[in-house]
Design a protein around this motif. Structure first.
Motif, short mmCIF file in Angstrom:
data_model
loop_
_atom_site.label_atom_id
_atom_site.label_comp_id
_atom_site.label_asym_id
_atom_site.label_seq_id
_atom_site.Cartn_x
_atom_site.Cartn_y
_atom_site.Cartn_z
N MET A 138 5.84 3.25 -18.07
CA MET A 138 5.30 2.31 -17.12
C MET A 138 3.79 2.47 -17.09
N SER A 139 3.10 1.37 -17.09
CA SER A 139 1.64 1.42 -17.06
C SER A 139 1.15 1.62 -15.63
N LEU A 140 -0.11 1.99 -15.52
CA LEU A 140 -0.73 2.18 -14.20
C LEU A 140 -0.72 0.87 -13.42
N SER A 141 -0.95 -0.23 -14.12
CA SER A 141 -0.96 -1.55 -13.49
C SER A 141 0.42 -1.89 -12.92
N GLU A 142 1.47 -1.59 -13.67
CA GLU A 142 2.83 -1.85 -13.20
C GLU A 142 3.18 -0.96 -12.01
N ALA A 143 2.80 0.29 -12.07
CA ALA A 143 3.07 1.22 -10.97
C ALA A 143 2.35 0.78 -9.71
N THR A 144 1.10 0.36 -9.86
CA THR A 144 0.33 -0.11 -8.70
C THR A 144 0.96 -1.35 -8.10
N SER A 145 1.39 -2.25 -8.93
CA SER A 145 2.04 -3.48 -8.47
C SER A 145 3.32 -3.17 -7.70
N ARG A 146 4.12 -2.23 -8.21
CA ARG A 146 5.36 -1.84 -7.52
C ARG A 146 5.07 -1.19 -6.18
N LEU A 147 4.05 -0.33 -6.16
CA LEU A 147 3.67 0.31 -4.89
C LEU A 147 3.25 -0.72 -3.85
N ILE A 148 2.41 -1.65 -4.25
CA ILE A 148 1.94 -2.68 -3.33
C ILE A 148 3.12 -3.52 -2.84
N SER A 149 4.04 -3.84 -3.71
CA SER A 149 5.23 -4.60 -3.34
C SER A 149 6.04 -3.87 -2.26
N HIS A 150 6.22 -2.56 -2.43
CA HIS A 150 6.95 -1.76 -1.44
C HIS A 150 6.19 -1.69 -0.12
N ILE A 151 4.88 -1.51 -0.19
CA ILE A 151 4.06 -1.41 1.02
C ILE A 151 4.10 -2.71 1.82
N LEU A 152 4.09 -3.83 1.13
CA LEU A 152 4.11 -5.12 1.82
C LEU A 152 5.42 -5.36 2.59
N LYS A 153 6.47 -4.66 2.21
CA LYS A 153 7.76 -4.78 2.89
C LYS A 153 7.89 -3.82 4.08
N MET A 154 6.94 -2.92 4.23
CA MET A 154 7.00 -1.91 5.29
C MET A 154 6.44 -2.44 6.60
N GLY A 155 6.91 -1.81 7.68
CA GLY A 155 6.33 -2.09 8.99
C GLY A 155 5.06 -1.29 9.17
N GLN A 156 4.34 -1.59 10.25
CA GLN A 156 3.06 -0.92 10.51
C GLN A 156 3.25 0.59 10.64
N GLY A 157 4.26 1.04 11.35
CA GLY A 157 4.50 2.46 11.53
C GLY A 157 4.77 3.17 10.21
N GLU A 158 5.56 2.53 9.36
CA GLU A 158 5.86 3.12 8.04
C GLU A 158 4.60 3.22 7.18
N ILE A 159 3.76 2.20 7.26
CA ILE A 159 2.52 2.21 6.49
C ILE A 159 1.61 3.34 6.96
N MET A 160 1.52 3.52 8.27
CA MET A 160 0.68 4.58 8.81
C MET A 160 1.21 5.96 8.41
N GLU A 161 2.53 6.13 8.42
CA GLU A 161 3.14 7.40 7.99
C GLU A 161 2.85 7.67 6.51
N LEU A 162 2.96 6.63 5.69
CA LEU A 162 2.68 6.77 4.26
C LEU A 162 1.22 7.14 4.03
N LEU A 163 0.33 6.48 4.74
CA LEU A 163 -1.09 6.79 4.62
C LEU A 163 -1.37 8.24 5.01
N ASP A 164 -0.76 8.67 6.11
CA ASP A 164 -0.93 10.06 6.56
C ASP A 164 -0.44 11.04 5.50
N LEU A 165 0.72 10.75 4.91
CA LEU A 165 1.29 11.61 3.87
C LEU A 165 0.37 11.69 2.65
#
Length: 142
Positions: free
Chosen positions: A1-28
């Motif tokens: 998997m390329s870096l571009s594909e991995a980044t795209s998948r990560l962004i896709s997952h993040i866009l499906k998260m709620g605000q609390g989940e995003i903040m937890e991920l950022l903290d991690l």
């Protein structure tokens, strides 16, 4: 998997998260990056510490310790950049007195970077593989 594909998948997952989940991920992610900057491992440790800032003595409790620094839990506010002198006892009974600088303040305490390492003091301690059962016992943090 390329870096571009991995980044795209990560962004896709993040866009499906709620605000609390995003903040937890950022903290991690931020904690993981902070851990990479450490020069030595931290150990959870519960022990009393006496410290002096601006000529005034306070008491707090060590939350974790490494050869390079310590986190002190206390309600007393100490600002980043303050010079500090700490005095505490290690589980093996060895008394440590070390100077340092406050590098980070939090609501429940502050982190200190030692002016000199205390490597010889921690290298003799055994690292238990289980959670501490009593105050003073150390365990290595992941």
């Amino acid at each position: 998997m390329s870096l571009s594909e991995a980044t795209s998948r990560l962004i896709s997952h993040i866009l499906k998260m709620g605000q609390g989940e995003i903040m937890e991920l950022l903290d991690l992610v931020e904690k993981k990056n902070f851990e990479k900057k450490r020069k030595s491992p931290r150990f959870d440790y519960y022990g009393e510490a006496v410290y002096v800032v601006k000529g005034r003595a306070y008491t707090g409790f060590i939350k974790n310790i490494s050869t390079e620094g310590v986190f002190i839990e206390t309600p007393d506010i100490t600002e980043s950049g303050e010079k500090i002198i700490l005095s505490f006892e290690l589980p093996d009974g060895e008394h440590v007195r070390v100077s340092g600088t406050v590098v980070r303040g939090e609501a429940n305490g502050f982190a200190v970077s030692f002016d000199r390492t205390i490597d010889g003091n921690l290298s003799r301690l055994k690292v238990p593989s289980t959670e501490p059962e009593s105050p003073g016992q150390l365990k290595r943090r992941k």
